[in-house]
Design an enzyme around this catalytic site. Structure first.
Site, PDB file in Angstrom:
ATOM      1  N   GLU A 153       0.848  -1.197   0.000  1.00  0.00           N
ATOM      2  CA  GLU A 153       0.000   0.000   0.000  1.00  0.00           C
ATOM      3  C   GLU A 153       0.887   1.252   0.000  1.00  0.00           C
ATOM      4  O   GLU A 153       1.847   1.318   0.751  1.00  0.00           O
ATOM      5  CB  GLU A 153      -0.914  -0.021   1.240  1.00  0.00           C
ATOM      6  CG  GLU A 153      -1.874   1.133   1.302  1.00  0.00           C
ATOM      7  CD  GLU A 153      -2.610   1.339  -0.024  1.00  0.00           C
ATOM      8  OE1 GLU A 153      -3.265   0.412  -0.500  1.00  0.00           O
ATOM      9  OE2 GLU A 153      -2.503   2.445  -0.589  1.00  0.00           O
TER      10      GLU A 153
ATOM     11  N   CYS B 123       6.016   5.113   9.429  1.00  0.00           N
ATOM     12  CA  CYS B 123       6.525   4.303   8.308  1.00  0.00           C
ATOM     13  C   CYS B 123       7.955   4.566   7.889  1.00  0.00           C
ATOM     14  O   CYS B 123       8.766   3.641   7.913  1.00  0.00           O
ATOM     15  CB  CYS B 123       5.566   4.438   7.136  1.00  0.00           C
ATOM     16  SG  CYS B 123       3.987   3.695   7.561  1.00  0.00           S
TER      17      CYS B 123
ATOM     18  N   LYS C 151      10.790   3.327  10.368  1.00  0.00           N
ATOM     19  CA  LYS C 151      10.894   1.874  10.535  1.00  0.00           C
ATOM     20  C   LYS C 151      11.196   1.178   9.200  1.00  0.00           C
ATOM     21  O   LYS C 151      11.904   0.175   9.169  1.00  0.00           O
ATOM     22  CB  LYS C 151       9.622   1.309  11.163  1.00  0.00           C
ATOM     23  CG  LYS C 151       8.450   1.150  10.215  1.00  0.00           C
ATOM     24  CD  LYS C 151       7.475   0.088  10.683  1.00  0.00           C
ATOM     25  CE  LYS C 151       6.167   0.107   9.907  1.00  0.00           C
ATOM     26  NZ  LYS C 151       6.210  -0.351   8.537  1.00  0.00           N
TER      27      LYS C 151
ATOM     28  N   ARG D 251       2.772   9.040  15.908  1.00  0.00           N
ATOM     29  CA  ARG D 251       3.823   8.025  15.997  1.00  0.00           C
ATOM     30  C   ARG D 251       5.110   8.582  15.385  1.00  0.00           C
ATOM     31  O   ARG D 251       5.104   9.114  14.295  1.00  0.00           O
ATOM     32  CB  ARG D 251       3.372   6.746  15.267  1.00  0.00           C
ATOM     33  CG  ARG D 251       2.269   6.028  16.016  1.00  0.00           C
ATOM     34  CD  ARG D 251       1.798   4.784  15.281  1.00  0.00           C
ATOM     35  NE  ARG D 251       1.010   5.078  14.107  1.00  0.00           N
ATOM     36  CZ  ARG D 251       0.466   4.135  13.320  1.00  0.00           C
ATOM     37  NH1 ARG D 251       0.654   2.861  13.582  1.00  0.00           N
ATOM     38  NH2 ARG D 251      -0.263   4.480  12.277  1.00  0.00           N
TER      39      ARG D 251
HETATM   40  P1  NAD Z   1      -2.293   0.523  12.772  1.00  0.00           P
HETATM   41  O1  NAD Z   1      -1.478   0.257  13.966  1.00  0.00           O
HETATM   42  O2  NAD Z   1      -2.987   1.832  12.626  1.00  0.00           O
HETATM   43  O3  NAD Z   1      -3.431  -0.596  12.638  1.00  0.00           O
HETATM   44  C1  NAD Z   1      -3.209  -1.960  12.825  1.00  0.00           C
HETATM   45  C2  NAD Z   1      -4.514  -2.577  13.317  1.00  0.00           C
HETATM   46  O4  NAD Z   1      -4.369  -3.995  13.316  1.00  0.00           O
HETATM   47  C3  NAD Z   1      -4.878  -2.182  14.744  1.00  0.00           C
HETATM   48  O5  NAD Z   1      -6.198  -1.658  14.791  1.00  0.00           O
HETATM   49  C4  NAD Z   1      -4.770  -3.498  15.531  1.00  0.00           C
HETATM   50  O6  NAD Z   1      -5.702  -3.591  16.596  1.00  0.00           O
HETATM   51  C5  NAD Z   1      -5.066  -4.514  14.446  1.00  0.00           C
HETATM   52  N1  NAD Z   1      -4.560  -5.869  14.763  1.00  0.00           N
HETATM   53  C6  NAD Z   1      -3.358  -6.234  15.265  1.00  0.00           C
HETATM   54  N2  NAD Z   1      -3.298  -7.568  15.429  1.00  0.00           N
HETATM   55  C7  NAD Z   1      -4.483  -8.074  15.005  1.00  0.00           C
HETATM   56  C8  NAD Z   1      -5.026  -9.385  14.935  1.00  0.00           C
HETATM   57  N3  NAD Z   1      -4.337 -10.471  15.321  1.00  0.00           N
HETATM   58  N4  NAD Z   1      -6.277  -9.532  14.452  1.00  0.00           N
HETATM   59  C9  NAD Z   1      -6.997  -8.451  14.062  1.00  0.00           C
HETATM   60  N5  NAD Z   1      -6.533  -7.189  14.113  1.00  0.00           N
HETATM   61  C10 NAD Z   1      -5.281  -6.987  14.572  1.00  0.00           C
HETATM   62  O7  NAD Z   1      -1.330   0.255  11.542  1.00  0.00           O
HETATM   63  P2  NAD Z   1      -1.336   0.989  10.116  1.00  0.00           P
HETATM   64  O8  NAD Z   1      -0.751   2.339  10.208  1.00  0.00           O
HETATM   65  O9  NAD Z   1      -2.681   0.797   9.502  1.00  0.00           O
HETATM   66  O10 NAD Z   1      -0.278   0.088   9.326  1.00  0.00           O
HETATM   67  C11 NAD Z   1      -0.558  -1.257   8.969  1.00  0.00           C
HETATM   68  C12 NAD Z   1       0.501  -1.728   7.980  1.00  0.00           C
HETATM   69  O11 NAD Z   1       0.423  -0.958   6.776  1.00  0.00           O
HETATM   70  C13 NAD Z   1       1.947  -1.563   8.464  1.00  0.00           C
HETATM   71  O12 NAD Z   1       2.705  -2.631   7.958  1.00  0.00           O
HETATM   72  C14 NAD Z   1       2.392  -0.272   7.820  1.00  0.00           C
HETATM   73  O13 NAD Z   1       3.790  -0.213   7.622  1.00  0.00           O
HETATM   74  C15 NAD Z   1       1.678  -0.344   6.486  1.00  0.00           C
HETATM   75  N6  NAD Z   1       1.405   0.952   5.848  1.00  0.00           N
HETATM   76  C16 NAD Z   1       0.982   1.996   6.615  1.00  0.00           C
HETATM   77  C17 NAD Z   1       0.680   3.209   5.998  1.00  0.00           C
HETATM   78  C18 NAD Z   1       0.249   4.401   6.811  1.00  0.00           C
HETATM   79  O14 NAD Z   1       0.212   5.488   6.267  1.00  0.00           O
HETATM   80  N7  NAD Z   1      -0.086   4.257   8.083  1.00  0.00           N
HETATM   81  C19 NAD Z   1       0.764   3.322   4.610  1.00  0.00           C
HETATM   82  C20 NAD Z   1       1.176   2.216   3.866  1.00  0.00           C
HETATM   83  C21 NAD Z   1       1.485   1.027   4.496  1.00  0.00           C
HETATM   84  C1  UGA Z   2       4.583   7.712   3.588  1.00  0.00           C
HETATM   85  C2  UGA Z   2       4.620   7.600   2.063  1.00  0.00           C
HETATM   86  O1  UGA Z   2       4.514   8.903   1.489  1.00  0.00           O
HETATM   87  C3  UGA Z   2       3.479   6.722   1.559  1.00  0.00           C
HETATM   88  O2  UGA Z   2       3.592   6.563   0.142  1.00  0.00           O
HETATM   89  C4  UGA Z   2       3.572   5.359   2.239  1.00  0.00           C
HETATM   90  O3  UGA Z   2       2.501   4.539   1.850  1.00  0.00           O
HETATM   91  C5  UGA Z   2       3.544   5.532   3.743  1.00  0.00           C
HETATM   92  O4  UGA Z   2       4.633   6.405   4.149  1.00  0.00           O
HETATM   93  C6  UGA Z   2       3.754   4.226   4.440  1.00  0.00           C
HETATM   94  O5  UGA Z   2       4.367   3.312   3.936  1.00  0.00           O
HETATM   95  O6  UGA Z   2       3.269   4.166   5.546  1.00  0.00           O
HETATM   96  P1  UGA Z   2       3.164   9.094   5.369  1.00  0.00           P
HETATM   97  O7  UGA Z   2       4.137   8.546   6.366  1.00  0.00           O
HETATM   98  O8  UGA Z   2       1.716   9.061   5.650  1.00  0.00           O
HETATM   99  O9  UGA Z   2       3.378   8.357   3.954  1.00  0.00           O
HETATM  100  O10 UGA Z   2       3.520  10.632   5.142  1.00  0.00           O
HETATM  101  P2  UGA Z   2       4.429  11.486   4.141  1.00  0.00           P
HETATM  102  O11 UGA Z   2       3.597  12.509   3.516  1.00  0.00           O
HETATM  103  O12 UGA Z   2       5.252  10.632   3.253  1.00  0.00           O
HETATM  104  O13 UGA Z   2       5.394  12.209   5.189  1.00  0.00           O
HETATM  105  C7  UGA Z   2       6.307  11.457   5.983  1.00  0.00           C
HETATM  106  C8  UGA Z   2       7.178  12.398   6.786  1.00  0.00           C
HETATM  107  O14 UGA Z   2       8.087  13.111   5.947  1.00  0.00           O
HETATM  108  C9  UGA Z   2       6.402  13.483   7.551  1.00  0.00           C
HETATM  109  O15 UGA Z   2       6.991  13.657   8.818  1.00  0.00           O
HETATM  110  C10 UGA Z   2       6.562  14.715   6.687  1.00  0.00           C
HETATM  111  O16 UGA Z   2       6.454  15.910   7.403  1.00  0.00           O
HETATM  112  C11 UGA Z   2       7.979  14.497   6.163  1.00  0.00           C
HETATM  113  N1  UGA Z   2       8.243  15.181   4.876  1.00  0.00           N
HETATM  114  C12 UGA Z   2       7.558  14.840   3.759  1.00  0.00           C
HETATM  115  C13 UGA Z   2       9.249  16.141   4.824  1.00  0.00           C
HETATM  116  O17 UGA Z   2       9.897  16.457   5.844  1.00  0.00           O
HETATM  117  N2  UGA Z   2       9.519  16.739   3.619  1.00  0.00           N
HETATM  118  C14 UGA Z   2       8.845  16.416   2.488  1.00  0.00           C
HETATM  119  O18 UGA Z   2       9.156  16.995   1.422  1.00  0.00           O
HETATM  120  C15 UGA Z   2       7.836  15.442   2.552  1.00  0.00           C
END
Ligand code: NAD
Ligand code: UGA
Length: 471
Positions: free
Chosen positions: A154, A283, A286, A350
């Site tokens: 994603e 993200c 990590k 976070r």
């Molecule tokens: P999050 O912590 O917001 O949500 C995870 C959810 O999973 C929680 O609600 C938790 O209760 C639930 N969960 C955990 N264990 C479970 C189980 N055994 N059964 C059912 N539910 C369970 O996490 P997130 O930010 O949505 O990220 C999820 C994944 O997507 C991560 O790998 C992250 O790196 C990836 N990702 C995140 C983003 C983002 O912008 N947050 C974007 C792209 C990819």
């Molecule tokens: C980022 C990626 O942009 C998404 O494509 C990806 O799916 C996601 O991580 C993920 O894997 O979780 P996100 O963390 O929501 O998305 O936010 P961003 O807009 O990418 O910003 C990340 C951090 O970089 C923020 O702290 C932001 O302030 C900082 N940033 C961003 C800068 O300091 N400068 C920039 O030019 C852009």
């Protein structure tokens, strides 16, 4: 929709919840599972657990019709053709991703499978996780004919997650065989054939019927690496511009002009060249560490990624030192902190650089009054209100009698301050901007001493430009 798919999404966090409502918006029948009972209860009762644009209206539209919420994983798996895993993959002690939530979910799926399922990795995971999921299912005795595992990373960003999901730059599917690949194509068909964009009430964005979303089909390993490499590359762009910003300052150049000048080269592109406090969030930090670990496991030293992290960590010191230089001593100083979230348009704190900076300033003896439009409740849970950490109801309340105002998150409203009102509220007109939201000359004209990132500081007329002082 002519060919809906029954989908189970496991995890109702930033990714799972958005994916679930967007699949419903695309016409599929979705069950979203979470083991956090209180979250499920809240979702069933009409609540919205996260701050994300368009999420409330899509939940309203589809809850109980296109999407249901439950903590009963077995039932959800039994009734679905595709099972998306969207649980957290936080950083473990070694830098590697902690895959224990994924493993726990896979073992539960194993116990629930009775017919053929496509299991989809949506969580961000290291290369070969696909293979591990397959092995775990087989260890639990699930016949290999009963499932396929595909990778479908994603790329949504928090704050624009719904639009990013429905209008993706690309959809990546890593599948080893035809059957799961065809199901994934069916799931995303409303976006790839453009039919979603033709619907009345469809949310608008970069895709349309003439230029629908593109799906890239690869091997599972390539898809897994595409995700890590994308995040690492974006983080690298940010660290690069921050390193350039630090250089720019030493020669009285302006990093905003430099970013524009290099970003106009279409091979470089203007996005992700915003200098500031460094990247935060759940993200980039990590995923950069996890990608480095992946390379290490293969015997490769991907040193560039360590450098990206090093520059990012140092950026918070750069800002802290700016505050110290502007105020001389910090003990007893009253500072207004505008912003707590890791970036604008989200309540997510976070790994927020804003919170790191605030903690350091408190340790150094300053007291903080903070305001954030969305992230205050979450911030209070980790930085409880105290003598040194207060929360205000608005910008100008936070700024009242402050020795300086710090801009820590790039919320739009912080870029549109009523500068006269701000000037009346503060004790001293000093703004230290970690997000470069203002032009230095404009701030000087409004009577502020203004310090930002990678640009010359400007000083209010009364104070004048100080001589370089050594702290
Ligand atoms: P999050 O912590 O917001 O949500 C995870 C959810 O999973 C929680 O609600 C938790 O209760 C639930 N969960 C955990 N264990 C479970 C189980 N055994 N059964 C059912 N539910 C369970 O996490 P997130 O930010 O949505 O990220 C999820 C994944 O997507 C991560 O790998 C992250 O790196 C990836 N990702 C995140 C983003 C983002 O912008 N947050 C974007 C792209 C990819
Ligand atoms: C980022 C990626 O942009 C998404 O494509 C990806 O799916 C996601 O991580 C993920 O894997 O979780 P996100 O963390 O929501 O998305 O936010 P961003 O807009 O990418 O910003 C990340 C951090 O970089 C923020 O702290 C932001 O302030 C900082 N940033 C961003 C800068 O300091 N400068 C920039 O030019 C852009």
């Amino acid at each position: 929709m002519s060919n809906p798919v029954s989908i189970c999404v496991i995890g109702s966090g930033y990714v799972g919840l958005v994916a679930a409502v967007c699949f419903a918006e695309m016409g599929h029948k979705v069950t979203c599972v979470d083991n956090d009972e209180s979250r499920v209860k809240m979702l069933c009762a009409g609540g919205v657990p996260i701050f994300e644009a368009h999420l409330p209206e899509l939940l309203n539209k589809h809850r109980g019709h296109g999407v249901d919420f439950t903590s009963d994983l077995r039932m959800a798996v039994e009734q679905s053709e595709a099972i998306f895993i969207a649980v957290g993959t936080p950083q473990g002690d070694t830098g590697a991703a902690d895959l224990s939530y994924v493993e726990a979910v896979v073992s539960e799926i194993a116990r629930a499978i009775t017919g053929y399922k496509v299991i989809v990795e949506k969580s961000t995971v290291p290369v070969y996780t696909n293979e591990w999921i397959r092995r775990v299912l087989q260890r639990y005795g699930v016949d290999h004919e009963l499932f396929d595992v595909v990778s479908n990373p994603e790329f949504l960003r928090e704050g624009t997650a719904v639009i990013d999901f429905l209008h993706p730059d690309r959809i990546v599917v890593g599948a080893g065989s035809e059957r799961p690949a065809r199901l994934m194509e069916r799931i995303y068909e409303p976006l790839t054939n453009g039919s979603y964009y033709a619907q009345a009430g469809a949310l608008t964005g970069i895709c349309n019927t003439e230029s629908p979303a593109k799906l890239v089909l690869t091997s599972a390993q390539s898809a897994e690496i595409i995700k890590h490499a994308s995040n690492a590359f974006l983080a690298l762009k940010i660290s690069f511009i921050n390193a350039v910003a630090n250089l720019a300052e030493t020669v009285d150049a302006d990093v905003e002009d430099i970013a524009e000048g290099i970003g106009l080269d279409s091979r470089i592109g203007s996005k992700f060249l915003q200098a500031g406090l460094g990247y935060g969030g759940s993200c980039f930090p990590k995923d950069v560490a996890a990608f480095h670990w992946v390379a290490q496991q293969q015997g490769l030293d991907f040193q560039l990624l360590q450098e990206v992290k090093k520059i990012n960590d140092a950026q918070k010191d750069v800002f802290f030192n700016k505050v110290r230089s502007a105020l001389w001593t910090l003990r007893g100083k009253k500072l207004a902190a505008l912003g707590l979230a890791f970036k604008r348009d989200t309540d997510d704190i976070r790994d927020s650089p804003a919170l790191d900076v605030i903690r350091r300033l408190i340790e150094a003896g300053a007291s903080i009054t903070a305001y954030d439009p969305a992230a205050m409740d979450r911030a209070k849970a980790v930085l409880p209100p105290s003598e040194k950490m207060k929360y205000a109801q608005g910008i100008y309340e936070a700024a009242l009698d402050a020795d300086a105002v710090l801009i820590l998150t790039d919320w739009k409203e912080f870029a549109q301050l009523d500068l006269a009102q701000l000037n009346r509220a503060v004790r001293f007109p000093i703004v230290i901007d970690g997000r470069n939201l203002y032009k230095p000359n404009q701030m000087a004209e409004q009577g502020f001493t203004y310090v930002s990132i990678g640009r010359p500081a400007t000083y209010n007329a009364q104070q004048g430009k100080p001589r370089k002082l050594v702290l």
